[in-house]
Every structure is written in C-alpha cells, then in structure tokens.
Design a protein around this motif. Structure first.
Motif, PDB file in Angstrom:
ATOM      1  N   GLU A 189       1.141  -1.015  -0.346  1.00 30.70           N
ATOM      2  CA  GLU A 189       0.153  -0.037  -0.059  1.00 30.70           C
ATOM      3  C   GLU A 189       0.884   1.116   0.144  1.00 30.70           C
ATOM      4  OE1 GLU A 189      -0.237  -2.661   1.789  1.00 30.70           O
ATOM      5  OE2 GLU A 189      -2.582  -3.250   1.217  1.00 30.70           O
ATOM      6  N   LEU A 190       2.024   1.089   0.412  1.00 29.94           N
ATOM      7  CA  LEU A 190       2.740   2.198   0.481  1.00 29.94           C
ATOM      8  C   LEU A 190       3.683   2.393  -0.360  1.00 29.94           C
ATOM      9  CD1 LEU A 190       3.608   2.613   4.740  1.00 29.94           C
ATOM     10  CD2 LEU A 190       1.041   4.179   3.123  1.00 29.94           C
ATOM     11  N   CYS A 191       3.790   1.344  -1.294  1.00 32.47           N
ATOM     12  CA  CYS A 191       4.995   1.275  -2.403  1.00 32.47           C
ATOM     13  C   CYS A 191       5.250   2.617  -2.879  1.00 32.47           C
ATOM     14  CB  CYS A 191       4.107   0.751  -3.674  1.00 32.47           C
ATOM     15  SG  CYS A 191       5.312   0.431  -5.328  1.00 32.47           S
ATOM     16  N   MET A 192       6.662   3.079  -3.191  1.00 32.78           N
ATOM     17  CA  MET A 192       6.826   4.666  -3.380  1.00 32.78           C
ATOM     18  C   MET A 192       6.806   5.025  -4.934  1.00 32.78           C
ATOM     19  SD  MET A 192      10.801   4.516  -2.674  1.00 32.78           S
ATOM     20  CE  MET A 192      11.154   5.748  -3.602  1.00 32.78           C
ATOM     21  N   ASN A 193       6.839   3.156  -5.545  1.00 31.36           N
ATOM     22  CA  ASN A 193       7.486   3.939  -7.079  1.00 31.36           C
ATOM     23  C   ASN A 193       6.252   3.824  -8.199  1.00 31.36           C
ATOM     24  OD1 ASN A 193       8.754   2.316  -6.278  1.00 31.36           O
ATOM     25  ND2 ASN A 193       9.690  -0.127  -7.540  1.00 31.36           N
ATOM     26  N   VAL A 194       6.689   4.328  -9.319  1.00 33.45           N
ATOM     27  CA  VAL A 194       5.854   4.886  -9.850  1.00 33.45           C
ATOM     28  C   VAL A 194       4.892   4.150 -10.371  1.00 33.45           C
ATOM     29  CG1 VAL A 194       4.924   5.830 -12.966  1.00 33.45           C
ATOM     30  CG2 VAL A 194       7.737   6.148 -11.483  1.00 33.45           C
ATOM     31  N   MET A 195       4.356   2.326 -10.753  1.00 33.75           N
ATOM     32  CA  MET A 195       3.324   1.905 -10.443  1.00 33.75           C
ATOM     33  C   MET A 195       3.772   0.749  -9.056  1.00 33.75           C
ATOM     34  SD  MET A 195       3.988   0.450 -14.507  1.00 33.75           S
ATOM     35  CE  MET A 195       2.717  -0.441 -14.334  1.00 33.75           C
ATOM     36  N   LYS A 196       2.790   1.113  -8.861  1.00 35.20           N
ATOM     37  CA  LYS A 196       2.212   0.181  -7.404  1.00 35.20           C
ATOM     38  C   LYS A 196       2.634  -0.732  -7.382  1.00 35.20           C
ATOM     39  CE  LYS A 196       0.138   2.823  -4.396  1.00 35.20           C
ATOM     40  NZ  LYS A 196      -1.444   2.534  -3.116  1.00 35.20           N
ATOM     41  N   GLY A 197       3.352  -1.903  -6.764  1.00 37.46           N
ATOM     42  CA  GLY A 197       3.821  -3.256  -7.120  1.00 37.46           C
ATOM     43  C   GLY A 197       4.166  -2.946  -8.041  1.00 37.46           C
ATOM     44  N   TYR A 198       5.208  -2.523  -8.585  1.00 41.55           N
ATOM     45  CA  TYR A 198       6.137  -2.851 -10.141  1.00 41.55           C
ATOM     46  C   TYR A 198       7.369  -1.964  -9.674  1.00 41.55           C
ATOM     47  CZ  TYR A 198       2.192  -4.535 -12.557  1.00 41.55           C
ATOM     48  OH  TYR A 198       0.798  -6.224 -12.223  1.00 41.55           O
ATOM     49  N   GLU A 199       8.299  -2.956  -9.915  1.00 41.59           N
ATOM     50  CA  GLU A 199       9.038  -2.035 -10.086  1.00 41.59           C
ATOM     51  C   GLU A 199      10.566  -2.156 -11.189  1.00 41.59           C
ATOM     52  OE1 GLU A 199      11.785  -5.002  -7.448  1.00 41.59           O
ATOM     53  OE2 GLU A 199      12.264  -5.903  -8.912  1.00 41.59           O
ATOM     54  N   PRO A 200      11.126  -1.319 -11.924  1.00 43.44           N
ATOM     55  CA  PRO A 200      11.618  -0.869 -13.290  1.00 43.44           C
ATOM     56  C   PRO A 200      12.671  -1.731 -13.293  1.00 43.44           C
ATOM     57  CG  PRO A 200      12.145   1.059 -11.598  1.00 43.44           C
ATOM     58  CD  PRO A 200      11.185   0.150 -10.661  1.00 43.44           C
ATOM     59  N   LYS A 201      13.105  -1.877 -14.816  1.00 41.62           N
ATOM     60  CA  LYS A 201      13.823  -3.227 -14.794  1.00 41.62           C
ATOM     61  C   LYS A 201      14.707  -2.141 -16.064  1.00 41.62           C
ATOM     62  CE  LYS A 201      15.035  -7.869 -16.542  1.00 41.62           C
ATOM     63  NZ  LYS A 201      14.669  -9.114 -17.278  1.00 41.62           N
ATOM     64  N   LEU A 202      16.014  -1.894 -16.622  1.00 42.85           N
ATOM     65  CA  LEU A 202      16.403  -1.644 -17.359  1.00 42.85           C
ATOM     66  C   LEU A 202      16.597  -2.433 -18.553  1.00 42.85           C
ATOM     67  CD1 LEU A 202      19.321   0.259 -15.602  1.00 42.85           C
ATOM     68  CD2 LEU A 202      17.571   1.394 -16.863  1.00 42.85           C
ATOM     69  N   VAL A 203      16.139  -2.012 -19.452  1.00 39.70           N
ATOM     70  CA  VAL A 203      16.848  -3.517 -20.937  1.00 39.70           C
ATOM     71  C   VAL A 203      17.606  -1.679 -22.041  1.00 39.70           C
ATOM     72  CG1 VAL A 203      14.194  -4.444 -20.353  1.00 39.70           C
ATOM     73  CG2 VAL A 203      14.141  -2.045 -22.002  1.00 39.70           C
ATOM     74  N   LEU A 204      18.374  -2.743 -22.815  1.00 36.73           N
ATOM     75  CA  LEU A 204      18.444  -2.067 -24.013  1.00 36.73           C
ATOM     76  C   LEU A 204      17.446  -2.731 -25.256  1.00 36.73           C
ATOM     77  CD1 LEU A 204      20.667  -0.507 -25.181  1.00 36.73           C
ATOM     78  CD2 LEU A 204      21.814  -1.815 -25.272  1.00 36.73           C
ATOM     79  N   GLU A 205      16.943  -1.698 -25.701  1.00 42.04           N
ATOM     80  CA  GLU A 205      16.098  -1.909 -26.988  1.00 42.04           C
ATOM     81  C   GLU A 205      16.644  -0.726 -28.224  1.00 42.04           C
ATOM     82  OE1 GLU A 205      12.276  -3.216 -25.130  1.00 42.04           O
ATOM     83  OE2 GLU A 205      12.079  -1.222 -25.348  1.00 42.04           O
ATOM     84  N   ARG A 206      17.490  -0.949 -29.212  1.00 48.00           N
ATOM     85  CA  ARG A 206      17.315  -0.428 -30.643  1.00 48.00           C
ATOM     86  C   ARG A 206      18.427   0.488 -30.297  1.00 48.00           C
ATOM     87  NH1 ARG A 206      10.781  -0.636 -33.217  1.00 48.00           N
ATOM     88  NH2 ARG A 206      10.305  -3.247 -33.542  1.00 48.00           N
ATOM     89  N   GLY A 207      19.176   0.150 -29.579  1.00 48.03           N
ATOM     90  CA  GLY A 207      20.298   1.155 -29.261  1.00 48.03           C
ATOM     91  C   GLY A 207      19.872   2.157 -27.982  1.00 48.03           C
ATOM     92  N   LEU A 208      18.680   2.070 -28.022  1.00 49.69           N
ATOM     93  CA  LEU A 208      18.699   3.086 -26.450  1.00 49.69           C
ATOM     94  C   LEU A 208      17.415   2.136 -25.649  1.00 49.69           C
ATOM     95  CD1 LEU A 208      15.430   4.310 -28.474  1.00 49.69           C
ATOM     96  CD2 LEU A 208      17.976   5.837 -28.222  1.00 49.69           C
ATOM     97  N   ILE A 209      18.507   3.310 -24.705  1.00 50.20           N
ATOM     98  CA  ILE A 209      18.362   2.090 -22.851  1.00 50.20           C
ATOM     99  C   ILE A 209      16.488   2.573 -22.439  1.00 50.20           C
ATOM    100  CG2 ILE A 209      19.078   3.083 -20.261  1.00 50.20           C
ATOM    101  CD1 ILE A 209      20.909   3.459 -21.629  1.00 50.20           C
ATOM    102  N   GLY A 210      16.094   2.125 -22.228  1.00 48.25           N
ATOM    103  CA  GLY A 210      14.371   1.663 -21.437  1.00 48.25           C
ATOM    104  C   GLY A 210      14.609   1.293 -20.167  1.00 48.25           C
ATOM    105  N   LEU A 211      12.678   1.144 -19.677  1.00 46.70           N
ATOM    106  CA  LEU A 211      12.357   0.747 -18.478  1.00 46.70           C
ATOM    107  C   LEU A 211      11.396  -0.304 -19.257  1.00 46.70           C
ATOM    108  CD1 LEU A 211      12.371   3.559 -16.068  1.00 46.70           C
ATOM    109  CD2 LEU A 211      14.163   1.497 -16.164  1.00 46.70           C
ATOM    110  N   GLU A 212      11.263  -1.429 -18.543  1.00 46.22           N
ATOM    111  CA  GLU A 212       9.368  -2.558 -17.714  1.00 46.22           C
ATOM    112  C   GLU A 212       9.680  -2.144 -16.886  1.00 46.22           C
ATOM    113  OE1 GLU A 212      11.353  -6.560 -19.214  1.00 46.22           O
ATOM    114  OE2 GLU A 212      10.910  -5.907 -20.613  1.00 46.22           O
TER     115      GLU A 212
END
Length: 313
Positions: free
Chosen positions: A74-97
């Motif tokens: 309930e007190l999750c501070m992340n942008v999407m409550k209950g989810y955490e960001p994972k760094l990915v590299l797609e088509r030469g760009l850094i992104g998040l899922e």
C-alpha cells in the motif's frame, strides 16, 4: 516576453545547471543497479547511448528495488504501485520495463489463494482458520487434525484428490467448522478449489431460489465443486424436498463422480439418519433417510470430535 524555449536554453547554459547535471549523472552512474546493467551490456552501449538514456537511468535509480524502500504494498513509492523498474536495451536505446515486485507477487498469490474458496453463509473467522492454529490439547482433536493431514499428504503423494472426505461429528462449539475452514485454506494454498457451505442457510436459500429461477444453477455449482464442505448438517428443519431434491441430488452426484466431500454435524451417523427420517410435517421416512445416509457413508470417514465448548470462553 521571452519565449519558454529561449528561457530553457538560457537556463541550460548556466554553470549552475551544468554543475547540477554533472552531479546527477555521477549519482546515477554510481548506482549499483545501473552499473550492473552497463557492465552486462558494455559491448552494445556507448557514451552517446548513456547520455541519451540518462533520464531513464535516473527514473530507474529514483525508485525502490526488491521492495527495499517500501514498508508495504500500500505504501509502495514506485511509479506503478506493486511494480519495479528493470533496465532494458532496445534498438540502441536505454528503456524501462516494469515487472511485478516481490510484495506484488505475494499479494497476487494471496488473492489467487482466496479465490480458491467459495464460502456460502460461513462466518469470517472460520474462513480465516489455519491448521497450525488448531488447539490439539484435546485428544480427539489430535485425531481429527491427523485425519485432515492424512488427506493432504495423500494429495501430495498421488497428486490426486482422495475420493473420501471426513464426517466430523461432535457437540456444539468443539471446533468442527474451524477445522473445515482450516482444511479449505490448506487446499487453497495448493490451488485446489473448495466450496464451503453452511447447510441450514443454504437450504433456506434454495427455497427462495425457486422464485428467482436460480435453483438449478446453484445446485450445479455446489454439487460439482472439486472439494465440497457441508457445515452443520442436521441443524436445519428438514423437509422431504430439501432432503431428497437438494441434499440427495448433491450427494448422489458426488458419490457417482467420486468427488471428496467433508461434512460436520452435531449428530453421529445413526443420529443423523434418524434426524433425516423425520420430516417437517412429522412424517417418518426411514427408507429415504437410509438412502441419503448410504451416500454419506460412501463419501466420508467418520471422526468424533469432542472436548470443551470454545465458544463459552
């Protein structure tokens, strides 16, 4: 008036802004998660890619990982409550899922477990019961818990639900209903669906279901449950119709399909048979009662549960 893009351009060019940007970049690149990502993708990442992806790296760093900065879901501070960001590299760009965090996974599992139990007119405290909390100071309660554990162990060993359930009988308040709820919760953890029914209210509901044309649907739902638990059978005022058309139909189907059924009652087998033989009108129908008991005996193993009345404390 100065245009906004001109204002921003002028701000970016100030030493203070450049200094703060360099400081932020240094903080981001020193983050252990960011460093690990850059090391794993060292062959595909250039300084230009890092600079272009700085905002994504900052977004990653500023959030909680492995639920380390969150006290609860309930007190999750992340942008999407209950989810955490994972760094990915797609088509030469850094992104998040965003992936489900550990607390989110636990909550999903809790909801999934809860969905494995359908409670019909059962009290909340019964449906929150756990086998580990059953008081086994009384000898007969040890036997009852052992029988429940045996059922679960056979399920674990064979990966198939045992064909016979339990008929738990004893006086009022000794914990029969609690044991049903505890067993239902143990089965739910294994993702096995149980339907737990308080019989007197259910039979009253069946009479009303005739008027709203839902009788057949409700009987089908109960009789086809993977595991059925009938609580307090014998506490109702039985009519020929509820005995033969409701109870008889449900038990006959479950006996034919060899579906595990659990029953609690204040009566033992013989006492229940007598109760079922006397109808609401005072008529005695021994043969029909015997037919119901034949199905109950085929579906269950009798367990006597004795001891003090816990509700009097």
């Amino acid at each position: 008036m100065e245009r906004i893009n001109e204002t921003l351009k002028r701000m970016v060019q100030t030493p203070e802004f450049s200094s703060r940007l360099d400081e932020m970049k240094k903080e981001v690149l020193e983050d252990s998660g960011v460093q690990k990502f850059l090391e794993e993708n060292a062959g595909d990442i250039s300084k230009r890619i890092v600079d272009r992806g700085l905002s994504k790296l900052y977004e990653y760093k500023s959030q909680s990982h492995d639920c380390g900065s969150c006290e609860s879901l309930e007190l999750c501070m992340n942008v999407m409550k209950g989810y955490e960001p994972k760094l990915v590299l797609e088509r030469g760009l850094i992104g998040l899922e965003y992936v489900r965090c550990q607390r989110g996974i636990i909550e999903d599992e809790r909801r999934k477990v809860t969905s494995m139990i359908n409670s019909i007119h059962m009290p909340k405290e019964v449906m929150e019961a756990r086998l580990r909390d059953v008081d086994v100071n009384d000898g007969s309660r040890v036997v009852a818990v052992r029988a429940a554990v045996d059922f679960l162990e056979e399920l674990n060993r064979t990966n198939t639900l045992p064909k016979k359930g339990l008929y738990i009988h004893g006086k009022f308040g000794v914990g029969k209903s609690y044991l049903l709820g505890a067993l239902a919760n143990e089965l739910a953890v294994k993702h096995i669906h149980s339907v737990v029914v308080y019989v007197p209210e259910f039979l009253r509901e069946m009479k009303q279901a005739i008027q709203d044309h839902s009788l057949s649907e409700k009987i089908e739902f109960v009789k086809k449950a993977p595991v059925l638990m009938l609580d307090d059978l014998g506490a109702e005022v039985m009519s020929s119709w509820t005995r033969d058309e409701i109870l008889g139909t449900i038990l006959h189907y479950r006996m034919s399909e060899q579906l595990p059924t659990f029953i609690t009652s204040n009566f033992n087998y013989s006492e229940l048979e007598y109760h079922l033989s006397v109808t609401q009108r005072g008529e005695k129908e021994v043969v029909k009662a015997g037919r119901i008991m034949e199905r109950i005996r085929a579906l269950t193993i009798p367990i006597s549960l004795q001891g003090k009345n816990w509700r009097e404390e």
